[in-house]
Write an enzyme that holds these catalytic residues in place. Structure first.
Site, mmCIF file in Angstrom:
data_model
loop_
_atom_site.group_PDB
_atom_site.id
_atom_site.type_symbol
_atom_site.label_atom_id
_atom_site.label_comp_id
_atom_site.label_asym_id
_atom_site.label_seq_id
_atom_site.Cartn_x
_atom_site.Cartn_y
_atom_site.Cartn_z
ATOM 1 N N PRO A 10 0.795 -1.223 0.000
ATOM 2 C CA PRO A 10 0.000 0.000 0.000
ATOM 3 C C PRO A 10 0.831 1.278 0.000
ATOM 4 O O PRO A 10 1.872 1.360 0.643
ATOM 5 C CB PRO A 10 -0.828 -0.103 1.280
ATOM 6 C CG PRO A 10 -0.144 -1.096 2.127
ATOM 7 C CD PRO A 10 0.574 -2.020 1.202
ATOM 8 N N ASN A 11 0.337 2.222 -0.764
ATOM 9 C CA ASN A 11 0.862 3.582 -0.876
ATOM 10 C C ASN A 11 2.169 3.686 -1.650
ATOM 11 O O ASN A 11 2.632 4.793 -1.900
ATOM 12 C CB ASN A 11 1.007 4.243 0.502
ATOM 13 C CG ASN A 11 -0.325 4.365 1.191
ATOM 14 O OD1 ASN A 11 -1.292 4.833 0.598
ATOM 15 N ND2 ASN A 11 -0.397 3.909 2.423
ATOM 16 N N ARG A 18 4.627 11.051 -2.394
ATOM 17 C CA ARG A 18 4.491 10.842 -0.951
ATOM 18 C C ARG A 18 5.825 11.057 -0.229
ATOM 19 O O ARG A 18 6.805 10.389 -0.520
ATOM 20 C CB ARG A 18 4.011 9.410 -0.701
ATOM 21 C CG ARG A 18 3.918 9.042 0.739
ATOM 22 C CD ARG A 18 3.564 7.572 0.899
ATOM 23 N NE ARG A 18 3.623 7.207 2.295
ATOM 24 C CZ ARG A 18 4.004 6.031 2.742
ATOM 25 N NH1 ARG A 18 4.352 5.077 1.900
ATOM 26 N NH2 ARG A 18 4.037 5.788 4.026
ATOM 27 N N TYR A 23 11.178 9.118 0.918
ATOM 28 C CA TYR A 23 11.115 8.092 -0.124
ATOM 29 C C TYR A 23 11.720 8.502 -1.464
ATOM 30 O O TYR A 23 11.815 7.690 -2.376
ATOM 31 C CB TYR A 23 9.654 7.656 -0.328
ATOM 32 C CG TYR A 23 9.048 7.089 0.928
ATOM 33 C CD1 TYR A 23 9.451 5.856 1.416
ATOM 34 C CD2 TYR A 23 8.083 7.788 1.641
ATOM 35 C CE1 TYR A 23 8.914 5.331 2.581
ATOM 36 C CE2 TYR A 23 7.530 7.272 2.806
ATOM 37 C CZ TYR A 23 7.954 6.040 3.262
ATOM 38 O OH TYR A 23 7.423 5.526 4.407
ATOM 39 N N ASN A 74 8.242 -5.370 -0.727
ATOM 40 C CA ASN A 74 8.148 -4.166 0.077
ATOM 41 C C ASN A 74 6.666 -4.075 0.431
ATOM 42 O O ASN A 74 5.870 -3.542 -0.338
ATOM 43 C CB ASN A 74 8.613 -2.939 -0.694
ATOM 44 C CG ASN A 74 8.569 -1.683 0.152
ATOM 45 O OD1 ASN A 74 7.960 -1.660 1.216
ATOM 46 N ND2 ASN A 74 9.204 -0.625 -0.324
ATOM 47 N N ALA A 77 3.032 -0.697 4.782
ATOM 48 C CA ALA A 77 2.433 -0.785 6.115
ATOM 49 C C ALA A 77 2.014 -2.206 6.484
ATOM 50 O O ALA A 77 1.965 -2.545 7.669
ATOM 51 C CB ALA A 77 1.236 0.154 6.212
ATOM 52 N N GLU A 98 12.738 -9.302 2.166
ATOM 53 C CA GLU A 98 11.962 -8.143 2.617
ATOM 54 C C GLU A 98 12.795 -6.899 2.348
ATOM 55 O O GLU A 98 13.994 -6.868 2.655
ATOM 56 C CB GLU A 98 11.688 -8.282 4.115
ATOM 57 C CG GLU A 98 10.974 -7.109 4.727
ATOM 58 C CD GLU A 98 10.805 -7.244 6.241
ATOM 59 O OE1 GLU A 98 10.399 -6.237 6.851
ATOM 60 O OE2 GLU A 98 11.091 -8.314 6.810
ATOM 61 N N HIS A 100 12.863 -2.390 2.190
ATOM 62 C CA HIS A 100 12.266 -1.104 2.549
ATOM 63 C C HIS A 100 13.162 0.013 2.055
ATOM 64 O O HIS A 100 14.391 -0.091 2.114
ATOM 65 C CB HIS A 100 12.107 -0.980 4.067
ATOM 66 C CG HIS A 100 11.284 -2.078 4.657
ATOM 67 N ND1 HIS A 100 9.912 -2.075 4.587
ATOM 68 C CD2 HIS A 100 11.639 -3.220 5.277
ATOM 69 C CE1 HIS A 100 9.455 -3.181 5.156
ATOM 70 N NE2 HIS A 100 10.485 -3.893 5.587
ATOM 71 N N ARG A 107 12.806 4.648 12.608
ATOM 72 C CA ARG A 107 11.581 5.443 12.513
ATOM 73 C C ARG A 107 10.700 5.190 13.730
ATOM 74 O O ARG A 107 11.173 4.784 14.781
ATOM 75 C CB ARG A 107 10.881 5.115 11.184
ATOM 76 C CG ARG A 107 11.783 5.534 10.001
ATOM 77 C CD ARG A 107 11.127 5.418 8.674
ATOM 78 N NE ARG A 107 9.950 6.277 8.588
ATOM 79 C CZ ARG A 107 9.002 6.116 7.672
ATOM 80 N NH1 ARG A 107 9.097 5.152 6.777
ATOM 81 N NH2 ARG A 107 7.967 6.931 7.633
#
Length: 147
Positions: A10-11, A18, A23, A74, A77, A98, A100, A107
């Site tokens: 998502p996103n 964003r 990012y 990735n 969320a 995985e 990111h 964070r």
């Protein structure tokens, strides 16, 4: 030829818009095109998939069992919330990395918890969009040495 699936959650379709300070400026399409070319240069086919919907990601993982040798994910969320995606990855028995863009461990506290990390063959986090290339290199190396 090795077939790798790239899943973006998502996103991530909002990359370039964003929070560019976190990012970056590149769009998801830019990243996918560059990564597909990098995969091709390594004799690998990369299939790209993005969804904002948990069930669609689960379906894509399940549908890939017979055609995909490795997954780059990735999960956005969903990394921190989705037992369903975790279970699909485990059930598929497809090795996965995985990844990111940001360093999730520097964070917010909730981002430091991942439902995927303990089952991944590796995790790449915090190298900006280079995380995608590092993850691709990692999974190709892993799969090439697996047998």
């Amino acid at each position: 030829m090795m077939n790798i699936l790239l899943i973006n959650g998502p996103n991530l379709n909002l990359l370039g818009i964003r929070e560019p300070e976190i990012y970056g400026q590149r769009t998801l399409s830019d990243i996918e095109q560059d990564l597909m070319q990098a995969a091709k240069n390594k004799g690998t086919k990369l299939v790209c998939f993005q969804s904002n919907h948990e069930g669609e990601i689960v379906d894509k993982i399940q549908d890939s069992v017979k055609s995909i040798q490795g997954i780059l994910i990735n999960a956005g969320a969903f990394t921190h919330t989705s037992i369903a995606i975790r279970d699909a990855l485990i059930g598929s028995k497809i090795p996965f990395v995985e990844l990111h863009i940001s360093n999730i461990f520097s964070r917010e506290d909730f981002r430091k918890e991942s439902f995927l990390t303990d089952k991944a063959i590796g995790i790449i986090s915090g190298f900006g969009i280079s995380s995608y290339n590092l993850a691709l290199d990692g999974i190709i190396e892993y799969l090439s040495n697996k047998d």
